[in-house]
Design a protein around this motif. Structure first.
Motif, PDB file in Angstrom:
ATOM      1  N   THR A  30       2.121  10.809   2.008  1.00 20.55           N
ATOM      2  CA  THR A  30       2.895   9.572   2.038  1.00 20.55           C
ATOM      3  C   THR A  30       2.337   8.555   1.052  1.00 20.55           C
ATOM      4  O   THR A  30       1.194   8.670   0.588  1.00 20.55           O
ATOM      5  CB  THR A  30       2.878   8.955   3.449  1.00 20.55           C
ATOM      6  OG1 THR A  30       1.523   8.559   3.771  1.00 20.55           O
ATOM      7  CG2 THR A  30       3.365   9.953   4.496  1.00 20.55           C
ATOM      8  N   VAL A  31       3.140   7.530   0.766  1.00 15.01           N
ATOM      9  CA  VAL A  31       2.670   6.458  -0.115  1.00 15.01           C
ATOM     10  C   VAL A  31       1.489   5.726   0.513  1.00 15.01           C
ATOM     11  O   VAL A  31       0.644   5.173  -0.204  1.00 15.01           O
ATOM     12  CB  VAL A  31       3.808   5.462  -0.432  1.00 15.01           C
ATOM     13  CG1 VAL A  31       4.901   6.126  -1.246  1.00 15.01           C
ATOM     14  CG2 VAL A  31       4.374   4.826   0.825  1.00 15.01           C
ATOM     15  N   GLU A  72      10.096   1.456   1.148  1.00 18.10           N
ATOM     16  CA  GLU A  72       9.392   2.734   1.068  1.00 18.10           C
ATOM     17  C   GLU A  72      10.010   3.660   0.016  1.00 18.10           C
ATOM     18  O   GLU A  72       9.286   4.351  -0.723  1.00 18.10           O
ATOM     19  CB  GLU A  72       9.379   3.427   2.438  1.00 18.10           C
ATOM     20  CG  GLU A  72       8.496   4.665   2.451  1.00 18.10           C
ATOM     21  CD  GLU A  72       8.545   5.410   3.771  1.00 18.10           C
ATOM     22  OE1 GLU A  72       7.608   6.170   4.048  1.00 18.10           O
ATOM     23  OE2 GLU A  72       9.527   5.232   4.526  1.00 18.10           O
ATOM     24  N   GLN A  73      11.339   3.687  -0.068  1.00 15.54           N
ATOM     25  CA  GLN A  73      11.982   4.564  -1.041  1.00 15.54           C
ATOM     26  C   GLN A  73      11.629   4.159  -2.471  1.00 15.54           C
ATOM     27  O   GLN A  73      11.368   5.012  -3.326  1.00 15.54           O
ATOM     28  CB  GLN A  73      13.504   4.560  -0.827  1.00 15.54           C
ATOM     29  CG  GLN A  73      13.948   5.177   0.492  1.00 15.54           C
ATOM     30  CD  GLN A  73      13.570   6.639   0.618  1.00 15.54           C
ATOM     31  OE1 GLN A  73      13.496   7.359  -0.374  1.00 15.54           O
ATOM     32  NE2 GLN A  73      13.304   7.089   1.836  1.00 15.54           N
ATOM     33  N   ILE A  75       8.101   5.220  -3.228  1.00 15.01           N
ATOM     34  CA  ILE A  75       8.026   6.648  -3.545  1.00 15.01           C
ATOM     35  C   ILE A  75       8.436   6.887  -5.000  1.00 15.01           C
ATOM     36  O   ILE A  75       7.786   7.656  -5.724  1.00 15.01           O
ATOM     37  CB  ILE A  75       8.906   7.453  -2.568  1.00 15.01           C
ATOM     38  CG1 ILE A  75       8.272   7.461  -1.168  1.00 15.01           C
ATOM     39  CG2 ILE A  75       9.121   8.879  -3.074  1.00 15.01           C
ATOM     40  CD1 ILE A  75       9.152   8.078  -0.099  1.00 15.01           C
ATOM     41  N   LEU A 124       6.669  12.927  -2.313  1.00 16.67           N
ATOM     42  CA  LEU A 124       6.076  12.218  -1.191  1.00 16.67           C
ATOM     43  C   LEU A 124       7.109  12.061  -0.076  1.00 16.67           C
ATOM     44  O   LEU A 124       8.312  11.935  -0.327  1.00 16.67           O
ATOM     45  CB  LEU A 124       5.565  10.846  -1.634  1.00 16.67           C
ATOM     46  CG  LEU A 124       4.354  10.856  -2.571  1.00 16.67           C
ATOM     47  CD1 LEU A 124       3.996   9.437  -2.998  1.00 16.67           C
ATOM     48  CD2 LEU A 124       3.146  11.530  -1.930  1.00 16.67           C
ATOM     49  N   SER A 183       8.963  10.376   3.166  1.00  7.43           N
ATOM     50  CA  SER A 183       9.284   9.083   3.764  1.00  7.43           C
ATOM     51  C   SER A 183       9.105   9.144   5.281  1.00  7.43           C
ATOM     52  O   SER A 183       9.563  10.094   5.920  1.00  7.43           O
ATOM     53  CB  SER A 183      10.729   8.703   3.427  1.00  7.43           C
ATOM     54  OG  SER A 183      11.122   7.554   4.176  1.00  7.43           O
TER      55      SER A 183
END
Length: 483
Positions: A81-82, A424-425, A428, A478, A480
């Motif tokens: 994940t980020v 979040e998108q 990424i 990655l 989400s």
């Protein structure tokens, strides 16, 4: 799993009636853990942003001995994940989390992690000091030291990275550290369940060979300890030869005094009967996998007497050096660096980008056009292979200064003057290397932010922000957590 016969023959008499339960623990799934670093695990802590709910859903209960450590499922995706890439947490075996607590580092102290790769314990030490100490993370292996440096940078840890033998460091840095951690190379018996290959490679000669190597390292370590300083010794193995017997040897041969460690939940006292019966060994701590949710570990803390002198340790064998050939060729020297070079230009540039909270960044070292935070101030580095004297902060190209990824990860969004929030998108896409829209009309260098984390830098121009995320760090695919 099939345990080595010689290991069974060694451990079965030591454990006695507890052997069946110990043996049965190898049929259980190894425990994975995650140590939260950038977020607060308490709702009433205003100093850090709260832990993201999308992440907390993946946590399976707190590690009893670590206030900001949690268990996670074996199949957890948190490492993809980020949040992992931005240093929000470090994935670490739960029992290993206790070692940094045993170091008990304080802001302002100088601490050495002598066998530091891959960096889990070093990054925890930096967290416990709030990045306000002087931490040196050393690793002798040339490949592993690069992994160490990357993990320290990802976690925003204030630390120098050296790539030297303990003997070379002891010669350069006598009586220099308040605390030294020796997470010693060992026979790895505590990792059999996690890494079956370790069980296949183990031999009955391994403990004695490892104990000899550990003594070499410890002879060097004690030379570098200030009078009144503390030496923390840890292994991930079970046999007494590398644990209680090494601690007894340190008392007898190195003049150190065993200190009582906290009674961490589910940990057991060390076993005096595993060495010479001295009661002080019960002040050490062991984690047995049949008594706690974690892999095997041993931890001890010892104190160097205040009355100790440097000369008293001068006759100790400093250990074997492995770099003589390279040193004859003149390789492996310190990065050196010029303190104060271009300081005015740096400070003028920094004042436009970053609200600097610590002196190691305000007065960096400039080496080969890279500004590094100065985590080695006060230590002689001639002849020492220094991979990094601190965090890489920026690159100087002529009269222009460009920020580097390390500066973004060292700080929080509140430290930067020009910040672009991302969902979040978008985060990424940013970590994959994509350029993003500049709907806010931003200009210049911009810190990219998500969930209270600095992700890296971009350069804002009309209509878009150009991606400065390092090419070697970019990740495709990655996952989400919000979908």
């Amino acid at each position: 799993m099939q345990l080595p016969n010689a290991f069974v023959d060694m451990m079965k008499p030591l454990l006695g009636t507890a052997w069946p339960e110990f043996e049965a623990s190898y049929d259980r799934t190894p425990q994975r853990g995650v140590r939260i670093d950038r977020w607060s695990v308490r709702a009433d802590d205003p100093s850090r942003p709260p832990i993201l709910q999308a992440v907390s859903r993946h946590l399976q209960g707190q590690v009893p001995w670590m206030p900001f450590g949690f268990y996670m499922d074996e199949e957890s995706v948190l490492g993809k994940t980020v949040y992992h890439e931005a240093g929000a947490f470090y994935i670490q075996e739960p029992s290993a989390m206790a070692v940094a607590l045993a170091v008990d580092p304080k802001p302002g102290e100088r601490v050495l992690d002598l066998c530091a790769a891959p960096g889990g314990k070093s990054t925890a030490i930096a967290r416990l000091m709030n990045n306000l100490g002087r931490l040196v993370a050393n690793e002798i292996h040339p490949t592993r030291v690069k992994i160490l440096a990357e993990n320290l940078e990802r976690m925003g840890a204030a630390a120098a990275v050296t790539n030297e033998s303990p003997g070379a460091l002891a010669k350069a840095w006598p009586a220099s550290f308040d605390a030294i951690l020796v997470d010693a190379p060992c026979s790895g018996e505590g990792m059999f369940r996690k890494d079956p290959e370790a069980a296949r490679e183990w031999s009955q000669d391994a403990p004695a060979a490892c104990a000899a190597r550990q003594k070499d390292i410890l002879r060097s370590a004690v030379k570098m300890l200030l009078p009144g300083g503390r030496l923390i010794y840890s292994t991930c193995t079970f046999n007494p030869m590398e644990n209680e017997q090494i601690v007894a040897w340190m008392e007898d041969e190195l003049g150190l005094v065993v200190e009582e460690l906290p009674n961490w939940p589910l940990w057991s006292p060390g076993r005096p009967d595993f060495a010479d019966g001295r009661i002080a060994l019960s002040k050490t701590r062991r984690l047995w996998p049949h008594l706690a949710e974690g892999e095997g570990h041993f931890v001890a803390r010892l104190r160097k007497p205040e009355s100790a002198t440097t000369n008293a340790y001068a006759s100790l064998d400093g250990g074997r050096r492995s770099r003589s050939g390279r040193e004859r060729r003149g390789e492996g020297r310190s990065v050196g660096g010029a303190r104060g070079t271009g300081t005015k230009d740096w400070q003028n540039w920094l004042a436009e980008v970053y609200e600097c909270p610590d002196n190691a960044i305000k007065t960096p070292i400039l080496h080969k056009d890279i500004y590094f935070s100065d985590e080695l101030a006060g230590l002689a580095v001639d002849g020492i292979r220094v991979l990094r004297p601190g965090t890489p902060l920026a690159r100087r190209e002529g009269n222009r200064i460009e920020p580097l990824h390390g500066l973004a990860l060292r700080g929080l969004p509140k430290h930067f003057f020009n910040v672009k929030p991302l969902d979040e998108q978008a985060a990424i896409r940013y970590m994959a290397g994509d350029a993003l829209a500049n709907d806010e009309g931003l200009r210049g260098y911009v810190a990219m932010e998500h969930a209270g984390l600095c992700l890296g830098f971009a350069k804002a121009v009309p209509g878009r922000v150009n991606n400065l995320y390092p090419k070697g760090w970019r990740k495709q695919g990655l996952i989400s957590l919000s979908t």
